[in-house]
Design an enzyme around this catalytic site. Structure first.
Site, short mmCIF file in Angstrom:
data_model
loop_
_atom_site.label_atom_id
_atom_site.label_comp_id
_atom_site.label_asym_id
_atom_site.label_seq_id
_atom_site.Cartn_x
_atom_site.Cartn_y
_atom_site.Cartn_z
N TYR A 278 17.02 -3.83 31.66
CA TYR A 278 16.89 -3.73 30.20
C TYR A 278 16.39 -2.34 29.84
CZ TYR A 278 12.01 -4.82 31.39
OH TYR A 278 10.76 -4.82 31.95
N ASN A 292 2.95 2.30 37.20
CA ASN A 292 4.21 1.91 37.81
C ASN A 292 5.00 0.97 36.89
OD1 ASN A 292 2.87 -0.50 37.95
ND2 ASN A 292 3.06 -0.77 40.16
N GLY A 293 4.53 0.82 35.65
CA GLY A 293 5.24 -0.03 34.69
C GLY A 293 4.63 -1.40 34.51
N HIS A 297 1.34 -8.36 28.68
CA HIS A 297 1.91 -8.30 27.33
C HIS A 297 2.55 -9.63 26.95
CE1 HIS A 297 6.25 -8.01 28.45
NE2 HIS A 297 5.78 -7.43 29.56
N CYS A 315 5.51 -7.29 35.33
CA CYS A 315 4.45 -7.42 34.34
C CYS A 315 3.86 -8.82 34.36
CB CYS A 315 5.00 -7.13 32.94
SG CYS A 315 5.43 -5.39 32.68
N ASN A 317 3.26 -11.76 31.91
CA ASN A 317 3.71 -12.22 30.60
C ASN A 317 2.79 -13.31 30.05
OD1 ASN A 317 7.38 -12.03 30.83
ND2 ASN A 317 5.79 -10.46 30.91
#
Length: 369
Positions: A278, A292-293, A297, A315, A317
């Site tokens: 994405y 590193n991202g 969130h 991540c 979530n």
């Protein structure tokens, strides 16, 4: 006829006048070149006192200094500039009442290059219990030991800690962290006397750095990936216990790294990209925990599996409501302890991985080890 004349000595004599007894010495001596701008600079009167004295720069501006109570010693009281000629002016009067002029000049060194540095924490800021002090230089520092000696950290209460030099990233970087998390309420002070310091290779420090900040409350995120849940502990009490989804782990890029991360930034809205999956996807209440991202969130698209399955690209979530609540209480420097995944946090994951390094190894990364 005899003419009789007079003869003899006049009785008058002449001699050179006595020289003034007062003498003035300057350090450095007159004519000196390449003087360090932070070297001690003095002028001393012997067998007399200074009536007036000053050291002026090329523009005629006097340098700050202090005359001793007995008026025999003048000491410069501020760092000097690079590549500037300074001149002494004034008068000294001896015990015999005779004056002499104060004269002389010297020139400070002109570096091939100066090195500046930035800090990660603002003066007066309150930070979390895992926050390191980061001194990021704008280029390479060859003499890291000299720089480290000049960067003095003091804490109240006293806190064991150490500098470590991490691999250069757009310049040399030194991190200071405590052996264990900071105690809440600790006051931390950095006094880095870098101006005028020889950093090696013809490079000198561009300016001093000072910093004073405080450690806030203890807030730790416990993030055990196999549990599909996340807890937020504040001062030993659990204030949040929520369902989440971690990295799917089907390939290395999708593994949430295990280890102690740290909150570094917060964004109410953030465009996230993870090609080829994405690009520029708007996410809400994003709290960055590594470069590193990895973020904590909101992601409504994974809401149905939060608490039951790990499906993300790395991540953590949360629901929109939980993410907003956590966003509101997260602070720079809060630790996020991730466990139960297949890859550990390391230097490959960004600029702050301080707590992924064990203490003996961290100490060995000091230039003074």
């Amino acid at each position: 006829m005899m003419i009789v004349g007079c003869s003899g000595e006049s009785g008058l004599s002449s001699s050179a006048p006595d020289e003034p007894v007062v003498s003035v010495t300057t350090d450095p001596e007159s004519g000196a070149q390449d003087v360090s701008p932070i070297a001690p600079i003095t002028a001393t009167a012997s067998q007399g006192t200074f009536t007036d004295i000053s050291l002026v720069n090329g523009a005629g501006t006097p340098v700050k200094g202090e005359l001793s109570p007995d008026r025999t010693t003048f000491t410069v009281g501020e760092p000097l500039g690079y590549g500037v000629t300074y001149t002494w002016h004034g008068t000294a009067t001896g015990t015999d009442g005779k004056p002499v002029a104060v004269e002389g000049d010297f020139t400070t060194l002109a570096p091939e290059e100066t090195r500046s540095a930035n800090l990660n924490i603002g003066d007066g800021q309150e930070v979390g219990i895992a926050a390191p002090i980061i001194v990021q230089f704008d280029g390479t520092v060859e003499d890291k030991a000299a720089a480290e000696k000049a960067m003095v950290v003091t804490t109240n209460p006293p806190t064991p800690g150490s500098w470590a030099w991490l691999p250069d990233d757009n310049g040399s970087r030194a991190h200071w962290r405590p052996e264990n998390y900071w105690a809440p309420g600790t006051n931390v002070n950095l006094d880095a006397k870098l101006y005028g310091l020889d950093l090696g290779g013809g490079v000198y420090g561009g300016e001093d750095l000072t910093l004073n900040f405080n450690i806030g409350r203890s807030q730790i995120v416990k993030a055990n990936a196999p549990s599909h849940r996340m807890q937020v502990e504040r001062d030993g009490e659990t204030v949040m216990d929520i369902p989440v989804s971690y990295g799917e782990g089907n390939e290395a890029r999708n593994v949430t790294r295990s280890g102690i991360h740290m909150v570094t930034e917060k964004f109410e809205d953030f465009l996230m990209s993870n090609p080829p999956f994405y690009e520029n996807v708007r996410e809400r209440f994003a709290v960055r925990i590594s470069n590193n991202g990895e973020f904590i969130h909101a992601n409504p698209e994974t809401l149905g599996v939060q608490g039951a399955s790990n499906v993300t690209n790395g991540c953590i979530n949360l629901s929109l409501e939980d993410a907003q609540q956590y966003f509101g209480i997260a602070m720079y420097g809060d630790p996020v302890e991730v466990t139960g995944t297949s890859i550990d946090l390391s230097a490959a994951d960004g600029d702050i991985y301080d707590w992924a390094v064990d203490w003996p190894t961290w100490q060995s990364m000091s230039a003074l080890a």
